[in-house]
Design a protein around this motif. Structure first.
Motif, PDB file in Angstrom:
ATOM      1  N   GLY A 157      13.567  -2.532   7.027  1.00 26.35           N
ATOM      2  CA  GLY A 157      12.942  -3.097   5.840  1.00 26.35           C
ATOM      3  C   GLY A 157      11.475  -3.392   6.031  1.00 26.35           C
ATOM      4  O   GLY A 157      10.676  -3.328   5.078  1.00 26.35           O
ATOM      5  N   LEU A 160       9.661  -0.104   5.459  1.00 31.24           N
ATOM      6  CA  LEU A 160       9.630   0.257   4.038  1.00 31.24           C
ATOM      7  C   LEU A 160       8.664  -0.628   3.256  1.00 31.24           C
ATOM      8  O   LEU A 160       8.006  -0.161   2.318  1.00 31.24           O
ATOM      9  N   LYS A 161       8.558  -1.877   3.640  1.00 31.40           N
ATOM     10  CA  LYS A 161       7.621  -2.773   2.960  1.00 31.40           C
ATOM     11  C   LYS A 161       6.185  -2.275   3.100  1.00 31.40           C
ATOM     12  O   LYS A 161       5.394  -2.328   2.145  1.00 31.40           O
ATOM     13  N   GLU A 164       5.685   0.949   0.985  1.00 27.06           N
ATOM     14  CA  GLU A 164       5.630   0.672  -0.451  1.00 27.06           C
ATOM     15  C   GLU A 164       4.479  -0.246  -0.846  1.00 27.06           C
ATOM     16  O   GLU A 164       4.244  -0.485  -2.031  1.00 27.06           O
ATOM     17  N   LYS A 194      15.086   7.019   4.110  1.00 28.33           N
ATOM     18  CA  LYS A 194      14.660   5.873   3.308  1.00 28.33           C
ATOM     19  C   LYS A 194      13.175   5.946   2.974  1.00 28.33           C
ATOM     20  O   LYS A 194      12.760   5.594   1.861  1.00 28.33           O
ATOM     21  N   VAL A 195      12.372   6.403   3.918  1.00 27.34           N
ATOM     22  CA  VAL A 195      10.935   6.538   3.665  1.00 27.34           C
ATOM     23  C   VAL A 195      10.690   7.610   2.602  1.00 27.34           C
ATOM     24  O   VAL A 195       9.870   7.426   1.684  1.00 27.34           O
ATOM     25  N   ARG A 196      11.403   8.707   2.689  1.00 25.52           N
ATOM     26  CA  ARG A 196      11.272   9.766   1.679  1.00 25.52           C
ATOM     27  C   ARG A 196      11.614   9.243   0.289  1.00 25.52           C
ATOM     28  O   ARG A 196      10.935   9.540  -0.690  1.00 25.52           O
ATOM     29  N   ALA A 197      12.678   8.455   0.210  1.00 24.75           N
ATOM     30  CA  ALA A 197      13.086   7.902  -1.085  1.00 24.75           C
ATOM     31  C   ALA A 197      12.078   6.889  -1.609  1.00 24.75           C
ATOM     32  O   ALA A 197      11.817   6.813  -2.818  1.00 24.75           O
ATOM     33  N   ALA A 198      11.480   6.117  -0.693  1.00 23.81           N
ATOM     34  CA  ALA A 198      10.529   5.091  -1.095  1.00 23.81           C
ATOM     35  C   ALA A 198       9.179   5.673  -1.504  1.00 23.81           C
ATOM     36  O   ALA A 198       8.470   5.075  -2.322  1.00 23.81           O
ATOM     37  N   ALA A 199       8.814   6.817  -0.930  1.00 30.18           N
ATOM     38  CA  ALA A 199       7.511   7.430  -1.204  1.00 30.18           C
ATOM     39  C   ALA A 199       7.679   8.927  -1.428  1.00 30.18           C
ATOM     40  O   ALA A 199       7.235   9.744  -0.617  1.00 30.18           O
TER      41      ALA A 199
END
Length: 308
Positions: A157, A160-161, A164, A194-199
């Motif tokens: 997390g 990801l923070k 984002e 998760k990084v791909r989904a976030a950005a």
């Protein structure tokens, strides 16, 4: 046959690969290595760092190296930066691709860059402003994305923070670093996904180390999860001087042998093996590449074994 049609390999020998070496390479020798890598087909190269030369002496001639290369060569070259001033100085010398590096871990960022993670993020908009003014591509590089030598495991997390964070708007890619080489493929796949989904609009680079022997497996996991670039160093050179327990980068030779990009063939693979052998010998460093050893084997019927 390689089915990952869009991946790119970036060789980081001249930056991360040299950080822990006792030997120094002249500007002329570094330029020669850049040209040898490009001639062999390597599509991207990290050639140096704006880190303080008193702290990382092998990087002292980075600005001179930038000036020694042609604009066409610099289009394929990357520079490590950590402050807006670094961006300004590297751009003035002619660099057009940079990665702005900070650590997810505050403790490592303090050791590596001398400030908190928040302070590095707070300076990123100014770095991006300088990059836009100079028409420079700027990546956001996140060291210690999996573990930290001082804090231990890193919560995904936290990564990801940062990815984002609106202050990162304008970066070209996100670089996810297994700085200590502690990650395993399942962790890499999960975080990269998760990084791909976030950005979704950014490219994702995976920078791995082979400390625990997972380097190639982790790179494959990263590509399968959507990474667009993987980093490696000839001979498995490298490591962070501010991360106790970090050993070399994943070997460029091993990554190439395992993934077989379309541009690779036995001849240019042999050229890269010889180049890795030459550099490690000059620096009095061990060559950790398993594929380089394999290329020197006696199984002469195998096309990837080098002629004796």
């Amino acid at each position: 046959m390689n089915t990952r049609i869009d991946f790119q390999l970036r060789d980081v020998t001249l930056r991360d690969g040299l950080q822990l070496t006792g030997g120094m390479l002249s500007t002329e020798r570094k330029a020669e290595i850049v040209r040898s890598l490009l001639a062999a087909g390597v599509p991207a190269i990290e050639i140096g760092s704006m880190a303080r030369p008193d702290l990382v002496p092998p990087m002292a001639n980075t600005l001179e190296l930038i000036s020694a290369l042609t604009p066409e060569e610099l289009e394929k070259c990357w520079i490590w930066v950590a402050t807006p001033r670094h961006v300004e100085k590297a751009a003035a010398a002619g660099a057009v691709n940079m990665q702005y590096c900070l650590s997810v871990s505050d403790a490592h960022n303090q050791a590596n860059i001398g400030r908190t993670t928040e302070a590095s993020m707070a300076a990123l908009p100014q770095a991006l402003e300088y990059a836009r003014a100079a028409d420079v591509a700027l990546q956001l590089c996140l060291a210690t994305s999996f573990t930290c030598p001082f804090e231990g495991d890193i919560d995904p997390g936290r990564v990801l923070k940062l990815v984002e964070d609106p202050r990162a708007d304008g970066v070209s890619d996100v670089v996810i670093c297994d700085t200590l080489g502690h990650a395993v493929p399942e962790q890499v796949s999960d975080l990269i996904g998760k990084v791909r989904a976030a950005a979704p609009g950014l490219g994702v680079v995976f920078h791995g180390h082979d400390t625990w022997g997972m380097g190639v497996a982790n790179a494959i996991a990263a590509l399968d999860a959507g990474a667009t670039t993987i980093d490696g160093a000839l001979g498995g050179l490298g490591g962070c001087p501010f991360a106790p327990g970090a050993s070399g980068n994943t070997s460029t030779e091993d990554l190439l042998f395992g993934l077989r990009p379309d541009w690779l063939n036995p001849k240019n693979f042999a050229d890269l093996v010889r180049l890795g052998e030459s550099i490690t010998s000059e620096l009095h460093e061990d060559n950790r590449s398993k594929s380089a050893l394999g290329a020197r084997s006696k199984a002469s019927a195998f096309q990837w074994v080098m002629p004796s």
